[in-house]
Design a protein around this motif. Structure first.
Motif, PDB file in Angstrom:
ATOM      1  N   GLU A  41       0.622  -1.279  -0.039  1.00  0.00           N
ATOM      2  CA  GLU A  41       0.259  -0.024   0.115  1.00  0.00           C
ATOM      3  C   GLU A  41       0.843   1.334   0.129  1.00  0.00           C
ATOM      4  OE1 GLU A  41      -3.070  -0.370   2.931  1.00  0.00           O
ATOM      5  OE2 GLU A  41      -3.714  -2.000   1.925  1.00  0.00           O
ATOM      6  N   ASP A  42       1.697   1.161   0.771  1.00  0.00           N
ATOM      7  CA  ASP A  42       2.787   2.270   0.811  1.00  0.00           C
ATOM      8  C   ASP A  42       3.600   2.654  -0.495  1.00  0.00           C
ATOM      9  OD1 ASP A  42       2.338   2.644   3.311  1.00  0.00           O
ATOM     10  OD2 ASP A  42       4.312   1.829   4.067  1.00  0.00           O
ATOM     11  N   LEU A  43       3.655   1.449  -1.263  1.00  0.00           N
ATOM     12  CA  LEU A  43       4.376   1.589  -2.609  1.00  0.00           C
ATOM     13  C   LEU A  43       3.453   2.223  -3.689  1.00  0.00           C
ATOM     14  CD1 LEU A  43       7.007   0.414  -2.917  1.00  0.00           C
ATOM     15  CD2 LEU A  43       5.828  -1.713  -4.022  1.00  0.00           C
ATOM     16  N   PHE A  44       2.157   1.754  -3.515  1.00  0.00           N
ATOM     17  CA  PHE A  44       1.170   2.390  -4.213  1.00  0.00           C
ATOM     18  C   PHE A  44       0.949   3.848  -4.304  1.00  0.00           C
ATOM     19  CE2 PHE A  44       0.580  -1.898  -5.549  1.00  0.00           C
ATOM     20  CZ  PHE A  44      -0.620  -2.018  -6.451  1.00  0.00           C
ATOM     21  N   ARG A  45       0.868   4.275  -2.822  1.00  0.00           N
ATOM     22  CA  ARG A  45       0.609   5.657  -2.438  1.00  0.00           C
ATOM     23  C   ARG A  45       1.861   6.563  -3.136  1.00  0.00           C
ATOM     24  NH1 ARG A  45      -1.617   5.282   2.484  1.00  0.00           N
ATOM     25  NH2 ARG A  45      -3.453   5.298   1.854  1.00  0.00           N
ATOM     26  N   LEU A  46       2.835   5.767  -2.872  1.00  0.00           N
ATOM     27  CA  LEU A  46       4.158   6.869  -3.179  1.00  0.00           C
ATOM     28  C   LEU A  46       4.223   6.789  -4.651  1.00  0.00           C
ATOM     29  CD1 LEU A  46       6.744   8.182  -2.072  1.00  0.00           C
ATOM     30  CD2 LEU A  46       7.886   5.838  -2.463  1.00  0.00           C
ATOM     31  N   ILE A  49      -0.511   6.071  -7.470  1.00  0.00           N
ATOM     32  CA  ILE A  49      -1.733   5.234  -8.069  1.00  0.00           C
ATOM     33  C   ILE A  49      -2.920   5.298  -7.248  1.00  0.00           C
ATOM     34  CG2 ILE A  49      -2.346   3.046  -9.070  1.00  0.00           C
ATOM     35  CD1 ILE A  49       0.264   2.035  -8.599  1.00  0.00           C
ATOM     36  N   THR A  50      -3.483   6.629  -7.567  1.00  0.00           N
ATOM     37  CA  THR A  50      -4.881   6.901  -6.780  1.00  0.00           C
ATOM     38  C   THR A  50      -5.753   7.177  -7.752  1.00  0.00           C
ATOM     39  OG1 THR A  50      -4.129   9.082  -6.873  1.00  0.00           O
ATOM     40  CG2 THR A  50      -3.519   7.745  -4.827  1.00  0.00           C
ATOM     41  N   PHE A  51      -7.127   7.339  -7.391  1.00  0.00           N
ATOM     42  CA  PHE A  51      -8.183   7.698  -8.275  1.00  0.00           C
ATOM     43  C   PHE A  51      -8.936   8.608  -7.455  1.00  0.00           C
ATOM     44  CE2 PHE A  51     -10.312   4.538  -5.856  1.00  0.00           C
ATOM     45  CZ  PHE A  51     -11.553   4.810  -5.881  1.00  0.00           C
ATOM     46  N   ASN A  52      -9.576   9.439  -8.328  1.00  0.00           N
ATOM     47  CA  ASN A  52     -10.388  10.774  -7.876  1.00  0.00           C
ATOM     48  C   ASN A  52     -11.977   9.982  -7.728  1.00  0.00           C
ATOM     49  OD1 ASN A  52      -8.105  11.837  -7.882  1.00  0.00           O
ATOM     50  ND2 ASN A  52      -8.543  13.337  -9.444  1.00  0.00           N
ATOM     51  N   VAL A  53     -12.495  10.121  -6.624  1.00  0.00           N
ATOM     52  CA  VAL A  53     -13.895   9.611  -6.469  1.00  0.00           C
ATOM     53  C   VAL A  53     -14.739  10.652  -7.329  1.00  0.00           C
ATOM     54  CG1 VAL A  53     -15.462   8.559  -5.166  1.00  0.00           C
ATOM     55  CG2 VAL A  53     -13.222   8.379  -4.541  1.00  0.00           C
ATOM     56  N   LEU A  63      -6.686   5.526  -2.868  1.00  0.00           N
ATOM     57  CA  LEU A  63      -6.009   4.246  -3.037  1.00  0.00           C
ATOM     58  C   LEU A  63      -7.123   3.238  -3.075  1.00  0.00           C
ATOM     59  CD1 LEU A  63      -3.026   4.284  -3.378  1.00  0.00           C
ATOM     60  CD2 LEU A  63      -2.920   3.042  -0.869  1.00  0.00           C
ATOM     61  N   ILE A  64      -6.848   2.717  -4.248  1.00  0.00           N
ATOM     62  CA  ILE A  64      -7.926   1.210  -4.523  1.00  0.00           C
ATOM     63  C   ILE A  64      -6.876   0.198  -3.540  1.00  0.00           C
ATOM     64  CG2 ILE A  64      -8.561  -0.326  -6.065  1.00  0.00           C
ATOM     65  CD1 ILE A  64      -8.702   1.814  -8.244  1.00  0.00           C
ATOM     66  N   PRO A  65      -7.969  -0.454  -2.865  1.00  0.00           N
ATOM     67  CA  PRO A  65      -7.038  -1.499  -2.029  1.00  0.00           C
ATOM     68  C   PRO A  65      -6.349  -2.477  -2.843  1.00  0.00           C
ATOM     69  CG  PRO A  65      -9.352  -0.992  -1.218  1.00  0.00           C
ATOM     70  CD  PRO A  65      -9.145  -0.364  -2.618  1.00  0.00           C
ATOM     71  N   PHE A  66      -5.327  -3.062  -2.341  1.00  0.00           N
ATOM     72  CA  PHE A  66      -4.605  -4.011  -3.446  1.00  0.00           C
ATOM     73  C   PHE A  66      -4.593  -5.193  -2.424  1.00  0.00           C
ATOM     74  CE2 PHE A  66      -0.619  -6.387  -4.100  1.00  0.00           C
ATOM     75  CZ  PHE A  66      -0.904  -6.745  -5.302  1.00  0.00           C
ATOM     76  N   ASP A  67      -4.896  -6.402  -2.898  1.00  0.00           N
ATOM     77  CA  ASP A  67      -4.973  -7.800  -1.951  1.00  0.00           C
ATOM     78  C   ASP A  67      -3.677  -8.490  -2.580  1.00  0.00           C
ATOM     79  OD1 ASP A  67      -5.781  -9.650  -0.054  1.00  0.00           O
ATOM     80  OD2 ASP A  67      -5.987 -10.802  -1.968  1.00  0.00           O
ATOM     81  N   SER A 226     -10.639  11.068 -12.745  1.00  0.00           N
ATOM     82  CA  SER A 226     -10.426   9.876 -11.920  1.00  0.00           C
ATOM     83  C   SER A 226      -9.437   8.894 -12.412  1.00  0.00           C
ATOM     84  CB  SER A 226     -11.933   9.187 -11.622  1.00  0.00           C
ATOM     85  OG  SER A 226     -12.140   8.324 -12.825  1.00  0.00           O
ATOM     86  N   ALA A 227      -9.009   8.825 -13.748  1.00  0.00           N
ATOM     87  CA  ALA A 227      -8.319   7.947 -14.146  1.00  0.00           C
ATOM     88  C   ALA A 227      -6.874   8.650 -14.639  1.00  0.00           C
ATOM     89  CB  ALA A 227      -8.913   7.043 -15.500  1.00  0.00           C
ATOM     90  N   TYR A 228      -6.723  10.067 -14.066  1.00  0.00           N
ATOM     91  CA  TYR A 228      -5.609  10.551 -14.705  1.00  0.00           C
ATOM     92  C   TYR A 228      -4.438   9.817 -14.599  1.00  0.00           C
ATOM     93  CZ  TYR A 228      -1.794  14.119 -15.602  1.00  0.00           C
ATOM     94  OH  TYR A 228      -0.946  14.414 -15.824  1.00  0.00           O
ATOM     95  N   TYR A 229      -4.142   9.130 -13.304  1.00  0.00           N
ATOM     96  CA  TYR A 229      -2.964   8.442 -13.124  1.00  0.00           C
ATOM     97  C   TYR A 229      -2.605   7.484 -14.215  1.00  0.00           C
ATOM     98  CZ  TYR A 229       0.203   5.010 -11.631  1.00  0.00           C
ATOM     99  OH  TYR A 229       1.242   4.021 -11.876  1.00  0.00           O
ATOM    100  N   GLU A 230      -3.900   6.826 -14.707  1.00  0.00           N
ATOM    101  CA  GLU A 230      -3.671   5.777 -15.650  1.00  0.00           C
ATOM    102  C   GLU A 230      -3.357   6.293 -17.058  1.00  0.00           C
ATOM    103  OE1 GLU A 230      -5.822   2.270 -15.805  1.00  0.00           O
ATOM    104  OE2 GLU A 230      -6.832   2.595 -17.689  1.00  0.00           O
ATOM    105  N   HIS A 231      -3.749   7.673 -17.319  1.00  0.00           N
ATOM    106  CA  HIS A 231      -3.523   8.329 -18.684  1.00  0.00           C
ATOM    107  C   HIS A 231      -1.866   8.584 -18.746  1.00  0.00           C
ATOM    108  CE1 HIS A 231      -7.965   9.865 -18.379  1.00  0.00           C
ATOM    109  NE2 HIS A 231      -8.027   8.414 -18.371  1.00  0.00           N
TER     110      HIS A 231
END
Lengths: 471, 266, 313
Positions: A41-46, A49-53, A63-67, A226-231
């Protein structure tokens, strides 16, 4: 209801695709795994990789939870899925070409005319337009659910601007960083060449006006999307520019981007902006996200827009119910992948059936997405049911209904150990004049809440890495 | 009969325009009874970008503003050979399905006002009913210039009780579609009897009648188009058939002046 | 490269530099407060002035209270140029140009923002101030280091450097503008304690106290300070140093693009007209007028760069 768990078989034995993983897991210290989960989760936050709701403050990034427990699919299972997906995408593109040209499928009566004529997703400006190579959906996401060892159903086709592929890639990257040893024990088919394939696929779809090596760019609505990170992620990995509407204008008959050295033409625009906002001259005049005149350039063969405008007519939920007929009509084959049985509420008998069984059904808006505006009968309160009954009677054509499927589960890692949670799967499909490419795996979305069937990230769903095993 | 047309639209801006596009539909359509002998379009203050035929088979040209212009002039001139067809344009052609012309658009969505007109319509067959409709719309909406807005919908015009040719066409179209008949908007040129100078371009409507195909109705003049009517562009409503639509950046105000001569050559 | 991207890089760098300068000014203000008696209201006012934040502060507050001034500069939501707001904006610019940055550079900016958001979630108690200020400096150093260590030396890097040096020159010039009078010979009551403190303030606000001793010598004099801050070629915050770097980086772009533009002319003029005299000539001309003109030139150069490289259109 019998629940199919993809890891634990019906009699508690571990299913074959998971056997190596299970052996590894048995030797792991749960405390170390918990630490790894936090590390992920720390890795994702750093990385950001987030999305706007939607509907929340612009700046809020979640952050979208990762399992960390992967979802594992055997080579044999995947082979059948892959063939089915390819068949479906081929049919969708044939359907789109037909519906914007001679409409044979309507003439043949396989799809009723009013499904198209009354449909807002049908884009008249696309009539008679053939995109380069006849490719309409350069990128498709097919949402699949599973109810048993061999029972996969298509829940939804996403032929507009499917998102989530960055999670597929980052999830794998994270797993590789955290558990390298796992990947030396198990042969998992790689997904990391997706950006390269995407770029190649887009470049192969260049328009007639393109000279030399095609220039590809990604069009984003901007950093608050919301998907800017992905773009940004995809542009970065493909090594192409990430542009916004105000970076572009029509110059010398082409759509060109404003660079520090002047305007440079774009050949293929991978747009992550909806049709309506794409061109304020030809569509919504209030859109500040688009490029005035881009449709004119498109129609004149000066640019490829991926996906093509107007593809929404093929993934509309009302059209969805005709997909088995559509697949057969255009491929001449029996559909390999089944649809979830669907009642179209605009048909009187169906509406009566739906109303009589509302508490057992899932009701969806025909044009909705992201799990908004849907009713899950078994989980709904009396009040919600009554409310939906009113909505259904008022605008039956706006809804379809499906049985509540007993979605398969895959365990997630919790503080108390493994716990089964419902999942779906969105494989990503690339299409170009050179052919179709299905990335092995896809995005597994998982409902983090016990018993919940809603896997949408906007509604608290999480994701898992998805492994397709080598033969 | 030959008509010589000389049409100039001059846009002036209160401040230099940094950028913008103009999409023009100003090339007369090849149509039964209408042959383009000679036609040329020139533009000052903007540069041609692309041209194509749209889904209504209109010839469309996209221009980009030259940076910083304060004036943009569009000139089209040429000669068109006209033959009388009694207002009948003929069978539907092209890929655009007829059912599309039954779709309501923002400008042609029938409400109370249009439905009331439709209720009163009489006639033994579709053609008779359409003529009756044309007369009723003509009666319900007085032709008056300078008092309506280009953004008006059919219902706005019915409510106001007055309008221009655009409003007549929109109301007719909204009503014809309510009657279950495909209908479309036509923009073009009309030579008014005995005068060469015309105050503006014209607009009328067409409805599709089984057996005849598309038939024209000029509500404003209460007749079906004849050899004095040059068809230029068609669409579901004004926005698809307008001679010019544009999108500009910057705060400048736009002023438009039209000069139009339609002269009879023979 | 997209014009927008060049603009995003330029502003990311300017804003990061600005946040660091603001932190350094807070440090200076705090230092003065600790080393002398009285409320220090005047000193805080001049610190706010040098940071170009006094107007906003006075619009909101009636009195000058040190803690309030610090909060204003660090995190007050009403201050759009606070360190927090500046870093948030810098990070937004970094997101905008995400594809032009290396993974490490982006992560350094993103984690800076994340840490600062947490650190500045509440009012900072005085005893925590040194820790917060050094966090800002260290994190900025990390960003700078990751850019230095991982980014290609290409146009992307050039625009970052241009943003950094234009902001830094602007900052040094503003400090001189606010404090020029204590450097004037007429005001120099040699050896008075007051002036020593003022001079010290100036040096500290550019982290130049150590450098001064090395470069100029042990005696702190107004002329020496002016020489050091304006003309010294070794001092990385002097006007001369920053302008030379500006010109160099603009020239790299000119060579790279094979295109000389009006901004190159302006940068040359800036260096030639303002950095080639000796300090006596500057005093003869009038220190105040000189600094005002440099500030004007920097602003117009910044605008010219925006136009020449099509940041906005």
């Amino acid at each position: 209801m019998d629940m199919f768990d993809e890891m634990q078989g019906p009699r508690g034995q571990v299913r074959e695709p998971f056997s190596t993983f299970d052996a590894w897991l048995g030797k792991e210290d749960p405390a170390r795994l918990r630490a790894k989960q936090r590390e992920a989760e720390d890795l994702f936050r750093l990385t950001g990789i987030t999305f706007n709701v939607y509907g929340r403050s612009e700046a809020e990034e979640r952050l979208i939870p990762f399992d960390i427990i992967p979802r594992i699919i055997s080579a044999r299972e995947w082979q059948r899925l892959e063939r089915g997906i390819e068949q479906r995408v081929r049919a969708i593109n044939a359907f789109l070409h037909d519906i914007y040209h001679r409409q044979e499928v309507l003439r043949a009566g396989r799809v009723p005319q009013e499904m198209i004529s009354g449909n807002e997703a049908f884009l008249p400006q696309m009539i008679g337009v053939t995109p380069p190579g006849g490719v309409y959906t350069h990128i498709t996401g097919i949402d699949l659910v599973r109810t048993g060892p061999d029972d996969f159903f298509v829940l939804e086709d996403n032929a507009r601007t499917p998102s989530g592929v960055s999670y597929m890639l980052e999830n794998r990257e994270t797993m590789l960083r955290m558990f390298p040893e796992l990947f030396s024990q198990t042969r998992v088919r790689p997904v990391s060449d997706y950006p390269r394939n995407l770029r190649r696929s887009l470049a192969a779809s260049a328009p007639p006006a393109c000279e030399g090596v095609p220039t590809v760019a990604v069009l984003t609505p901007g950093i608050y999307n919301s998907a800017y990170y992905e773009h940004a992620f995809l542009a970065d990995k493909m090594g192409v520019e990430l542009v916004e509407g105000h970076d572009l204008r029509v110059v010398d008959g082409r759509v060109a981007m404003r660079t520090t050295r002047g305007y440079q033409p774009i050949d293929v625009l991978y747009r992550r902006v909806d049709d309506d906002f794409l061109d304020p001259l030809n569509f919504n005049p209030d859109s500040a996200l688009g490029v005035p005149g881009i449709m004119d350039v498109y129609r004149a063969g000066g640019i490829t827009i991926a996906n093509a405008p107007g593809t929404g007519i093929s993934d509309d939920k009302a059209i969805y119910s005709y997909m088995p007929e559509i697949v057969e009509f255009y491929t001449g084959e029996r559909p390999i992948l089944q649809n979830v049985p669907t009642w179209r509420c605009n048909e009187k008998d169906s509406l009566e059936h739906v109303l009589a069984n509302l508490s057992e059904l899932v009701v969806k808006e025909v044009h909705g997405s992201g799990g908004y505006g849907m009713l899950i009968g078994p989980a709904a309160s009396r009040k919600e049911l009554r409310e939906f009954e009113r909505k259904l009677r008022a605008r039956p054509g706006n809804y379809i209904a499906q049985p509540t499927l007993s979605l398969s589960t895959v365990p997630i890692f919790t503080n108390k150990g493994l716990a089964p949670r419902h999942v779906d799967l969105r494989p990503f499909v690339l299409m170009s004049p050179e052919g179709i490419n299905v990335t092995p795996g896809g995005l597994t979305r998982v409902a983090m809440k016990k018993g919940s069937l809603v896997v949408n990230s906007s509604q608290g769903g999480g994701t898992k890495d998805t492994w397709v095993l080598e033969d | 009969m030959r008509l010589a047309i000389n049409h100039t639209t001059r846009y002036t801006y209160s401040a230099p325009v940094p950028y913008g596009v103009q999409q023009i539909r100003l090339y007369p359509k090849p149509t039964r009874g209408q042959t383009v002998v000679d036609w040329a379009i020139t533009v000052e203050g903007a540069t041609k970008q692309v041209e194509f035929d749209d889904h209504h088979r209109n010839h469309v040209i996209l221009f980009g503003f030259d940076a910083g212009v304060t004036e943009l002039v569009i000139r089209s001139r040429g000669v068109v050979e006209m033959a009388d067809t009694a207002g009948i344009v003929g069978p539907h052609e092209g890929l655009t399905p007829l059912w599309l012309f039954q779709r309501a658009t923002d400008h042609t969505r029938a409400g109370k006002g249009c439905r009331e007109i439709v209720r009163a319509v009489e006639g033994d067959n579709d053609l008779a009913r359409l003529h009756d409709l044309s007369a009723r719309v003509h009666g319900a909406i007085t032709y008056e210039t300078g008092k309506s807005e280009v953004v008006w919908t059919a219902e706005d015009a019915v409510a106001a009780g007055h309008g221009v040719c655009q409003d007549h066409a929109h109301v007719f179209i909204a009503c014809a579609r309510t009657m279950g008949l495909p209908a479309r908007y036509v923009s073009g040129y009309l030579r008014m009897d005995g005068q060469d100078e015309q105050s503006a371009t014209h607009a009328w409507a067409e409805a599709h009648v089984e057996g005849l195909g598309w038939v024209g109705f000029d509500v404003s003049n209460a007749i079906s188009p004849d050899t004095r009517y040059v068809r230029v562009a068609t669409g579901l409503d004004y926005t698809e058939a307008a001679p010019v639509i544009g999108h500009r950046y910057g705060p400048a105000e736009e002023n438009m002046a039209v000069s139009l001569r339609v002269t009879q050559q023979q | 490269m997209l014009g927008k991207t060049a603009g995003g890089l330029f502003w990311m760098a300017r804003l990061l530099e600005r946040a660091e300068n603001t932190a350094r000014m807070i440090e200076t203000g705090q230092r003065i407060a600790l080393t002398r008696a009285g409320s220090g209201a005047d000193d805080w006012l001049s610190v706010l002035q040098a940071a170009a934040m006094s107007q906003g502060y006075l619009d909101k507050h009636d009195e000058m209270l040190p803690e309030q001034a610090i909060d204003w500069m660090l995190r007050d939501p009403d201050n759009p140029t606070s360190v927090m707001a500046t870093i948030a904006l810098a990070r937004n610019n970094a997101r905008l140009v995400r594809t032009a940055l290396t993974h490490e550079a982006w992560e350094a900016v993103n984690s800076f923002w994340m840490l600062l958001k947490e650190a500045l979630a509440r009012k900072v108690p005085t005893r925590d101030l040194p820790r917060i200020l050094s966090l800002i400096r260290e994190r900025n150093a990390l960003v700078r280091g990751s850019i230095l260590g991982t980014m290609l030396r290409n146009e992307i890097y050039d625009f970052i450097r241009i943003g950094t040096f234009i902001e830094r020159a602007d900052n040094t010039a503003r400090i001189l503008d606010v404090k020029y009078y204590v450097l004037l010979p007429s005001a120099a009551a040699v050896g008075s304690r007051l002036d020593n403190v003022q001079w010290d303030t100036i040096l500290r606000s550019v982290s130049g106290e150590g450098g001064y001793r090395l470069a100029i010598g042990p005696d702190v004099t107004p002329m020496g300070i002016a020489q050091f801050l304006i003309l010294d070629k070794r001092m990385p915050r002097s006007l001369n140093f920053c302008c030379a770097k500006l010109r160099d980086n603009l020239n790299y772009l000119a060579t790279d693009y094979d295109m000389r533009l009006p901004c190159h002319q302006q940068a040359d003029t800036l260096c030639r007209r303002f950095m080639s005299h000796d300090i006596d000539a500057i005093f003869d001309y009038g220190l105040h007028e000189y600094v005002q003109e440099v500030l004007g030139h920097l602003a117009s150069l910044s605008t010219q760069i925006e136009i020449d490289y099509r940041f906005y259109g």
